[in-house]
Design a protein around this motif. Structure first.
Motif, PDB file in Angstrom:
ATOM      1  N   SER A 125      36.599  20.526  15.122  1.00 53.11           N
ATOM      2  CA  SER A 125      36.532  19.071  15.039  1.00 53.11           C
ATOM      3  C   SER A 125      35.234  18.588  15.658  1.00 53.11           C
ATOM      4  O   SER A 125      34.614  19.291  16.469  1.00 53.11           O
ATOM      5  N   PHE A 126      34.812  17.413  15.251  1.00 59.95           N
ATOM      6  CA  PHE A 126      33.580  16.822  15.772  1.00 59.95           C
ATOM      7  C   PHE A 126      33.607  15.331  15.460  1.00 59.95           C
ATOM      8  O   PHE A 126      34.554  14.829  14.826  1.00 59.95           O
ATOM      9  N   PHE A 127      32.585  14.627  15.914  1.00 61.98           N
ATOM     10  CA  PHE A 127      32.482  13.197  15.640  1.00 61.98           C
ATOM     11  C   PHE A 127      31.262  12.915  14.775  1.00 61.98           C
ATOM     12  O   PHE A 127      30.253  13.616  14.849  1.00 61.98           O
ATOM     13  N   VAL A 128      31.368  11.877  13.964  1.00 66.29           N
ATOM     14  CA  VAL A 128      30.221  11.359  13.220  1.00 66.29           C
ATOM     15  C   VAL A 128      29.981   9.930  13.707  1.00 66.29           C
ATOM     16  O   VAL A 128      30.922   9.154  13.861  1.00 66.29           O
ATOM     17  N   GLY A 129      28.728   9.596  13.962  1.00 62.24           N
ATOM     18  CA  GLY A 129      28.371   8.237  14.370  1.00 62.24           C
ATOM     19  C   GLY A 129      28.750   7.938  15.803  1.00 62.24           C
ATOM     20  O   GLY A 129      29.028   8.832  16.600  1.00 62.24           O
ATOM     21  N   GLY A 130      28.773   6.652  16.122  1.00 66.54           N
ATOM     22  CA  GLY A 130      29.056   6.209  17.494  1.00 66.54           C
ATOM     23  C   GLY A 130      27.828   5.606  18.136  1.00 66.54           C
ATOM     24  O   GLY A 130      26.744   6.155  18.028  1.00 66.54           O
ATOM     25  N   GLU A 131      28.010   4.447  18.771  1.00 65.50           N
ATOM     26  CA  GLU A 131      26.904   3.792  19.478  1.00 65.50           C
ATOM     27  C   GLU A 131      27.358   3.427  20.888  1.00 65.50           C
ATOM     28  O   GLU A 131      28.525   3.166  21.128  1.00 65.50           O
TER      29      GLU A 131
END
Lengths: 380, 380
Positions: free
Chosen positions: B61-67
């Motif tokens: 699993s991982f994340f895409v994007g985010g600020e």
């Protein structure tokens, strides 16, 4: 199909071109880890435990618990969303059973504050998490999102009531939102924000990926006792025996579950948490289940540790373990620096030596839980 | 180890004793499905696609994007949780790559309103979901929790500001909480609450398990354009080409992602959603990507359909598909009752014939996407 698979396994060549970049990196880093911290293991298993194809007998997800409650209609009926019933307090569980999972007890992993089951998965820098590693070491693994968190959902009623003016803002629960600064100090990445410990085991170059895992914690809205405890106990019963593992906020949840219903619980694993004061009767009850507590390094080395006091937590848990032993129980506290393992953060399962620590836990399970219960579980 | 695996595969005997009860039921029901709706497929593959051990090259699993954004301190510093930065708008993604995943494009699945990625997993009555079935049909599968939902977290700032009295209650987002009654009508389980359609495909005896999947929807707090769209487009780029699939609330998200950045998107699959009005330029852009739209049965047969109007949605999507075709695109609308497939609810991926419908989608991918792009993707 089977012929192709056999050839694949026989030649042991895994085509990599379609594996996403992050995963390719995972393999590389995992191999490096196997060559350092877990060298003995890697050699003993021919270095393949991390890199061979993963074979699962089954996988899936389900819920434990949950009750119906009535939700009032929002003002004006809001586009057809009228009054009705909703379900709350359910706990989402995701599981994988490996091909030799019948030889071992299932392990249930429950995450801590401001986090989800992502805690146990791929680390922020793309290495293998404890979830997959335990599966590769033949354990059925169950990841539970705490009630009121992530895929378990939460109860939206009070939020919409405050928005509609039918409840005062003071009724809103205190949502815990840990900032990057709080995470840095509570998770013990370094003495001050932005300065990591020179010997720190956390993959600090990927700390931004950890911050993405940190999500709002609505436990303040939960009834007492916390439904997650009851659901963990029920899950252990449903699995006909399981080892419960918690971390930080949930570090004592295995014990809280056992105090509600110990019948399915075969082992208690607590990673870095405060140990509460218990009565003699509670200690006597918990002493019937093998217990492992683990703490990392630098407990007292963060300048402003925010809401946590890990040194005091260690002292409290030392007292807890001592009391369980005095009551005739099998309890062990692994304080890693005392064992020569230095630099571990609060996020042990994501640290660079996470698989070495997993091996400690697996070894403890084998000798303290499974060697004891093997006969009782009727394995052939 | 490899020898053991080979023997296991050769004898094709799967020990069942440690598989939890629900899973054992999964196997049974899945086998029944294979013997009815998917008979031809099951025969062609020797009936093993659903029951043989699942072999994965990788998962994680991982994340895409985010600020990053600044969060003000809660009143009184609240136990050390002071002001600081938090990360918002990130999208959590969980993936599995099967052993022959290099032969096919990845499929990204995004759930709808008031749901999480649980949508695609084990069905409410314990059968195999599309997530695992697509993997067993050799597709790398990526499940994304929408931004502001489940493991992607949400932005807690405004909630704590209203609680602290520094923002008025009117600033709270409209949290969509679909009651059981709303779900029953919007998901078309029957003409009135509690009365299922006699030919309904949804496993209505397990509807309580569906209700547990329904979690608060905070999309009203998101900026415009919805960060999930941008993250889906970015994920497709990261995967060097992917097919995007959405459902209901997210049914048109694949197109919205493609309108932001089509470069990684190889196919658009939309399950039961309203189709918005588009400009000729937008249609021309979308016409460069093969498109599949699917609708189930009983679109106009629910007495009070609440916020949904599925018959109007079908009409709108028929117009959309027609316009894409007129612009030279490859677009297809599978209106299931017209194809002789009756009784499907809005939750097509959980209906009793879900694997039959999955086969329709897989067949469409093979002929409309992969046969076209195979050369361009440079597979050997």
């Amino acid at each position: 199909m089977l012929g192709g698979l056999r050839r694949r396994l026989a030649s042991d060549s895994i085509p990599r071109q379609r594996i996403p970049q992050m995963t390719a990196r995972t393999w590389t880093v995992a191999a490096l880890v196997a060559l350092s911290g877990g060298l003995a293991l890697a050699q003993a298993r021919g270095g393949k435990v991390l890199t061979k194809p993963l074979v699962l007998l089954s996988q899936g997800s389900f819920f434990v618990g949950g009750e119906k409650k009535t939700m009032p209609a929002p003002p004006g009926g809001r586009g057809g969303f009228g009054a009705g019933e909703i379900t709350t307090n359910q706990m989402y569980v995701q599981y994988q059973v490996p091909e030799r999972g019948d030889r071992h007890l299932p392990v249930v992993m429950v995450h801590g504050c401001c986090l989800s089951s992502k805690t146990w998965e791929t680390t922020p820098d793309g290495r293998m998490g404890w979830d997959e590693y335990f599966v590769r070491r033949d354990r059925p693994v169950y990841l539970a999102d705490q009630v009121a968190r992530a895929r378990s959902g939460f109860d939206p009623t009070v939020f919409n009531a405050v928005r509609a003016g039918t409840a005062p803002p003071s009724q809103l629960p205190n949502i815990i939102a840990a900032s990057h600064q709080v995470a840095w100090s509570v998770f013990r990445f370094g003495p001050t924000y932005g300065t990591p410990f020179p010997d720190g085991q956390f993959p600090i170059e990927a700390v931004d990926e950890l911050y993405k895992q940190m999500i709002p914690d609505l436990n303040a809205q939960l009834p007492s006792p916390n439904p997650t405890w009851r659901n963990m106990a029920a899950l252990a019963v449903r699995l006909k025996g399981a080892i419960l593992m918690g971390h930080s906020e949930s570090g004592f949840f295995p014990q809280q579950a056992a105090l509600l219903d110990p019948s399915g619980i075969r082992g208690l694993i607590s990673i870095e948490m405060p140990c509460p004061e218990l009565t003699a009767a509670q200690i006597a009850s918990l002493a019937t289940i093998p217990t492992l507590v683990m703490f990392g390094d630098h407990l007292d080395d963060v300048r402003d540790s925010g809401p946590a006091n890990w040194a005091a937590s260690l002292t409290g848990c030392e007292a807890y373990v001592r009391r369980v032993k005095e009551a005739g129980g099998d309890a062990e506290l692994m304080y890693l620096p005392k064992m020569g393992i230095k630099g571990n953060s609060h996020m042990l399962m994501q640290d660079r030596n996470n698989l070495q620590l997993a091996d400690l836990i697996l070894g403890w399970i084998d000798t303290h839980v499974e060697s004891v219960t093997r006969g009782a579980r009727g394995r052939s």
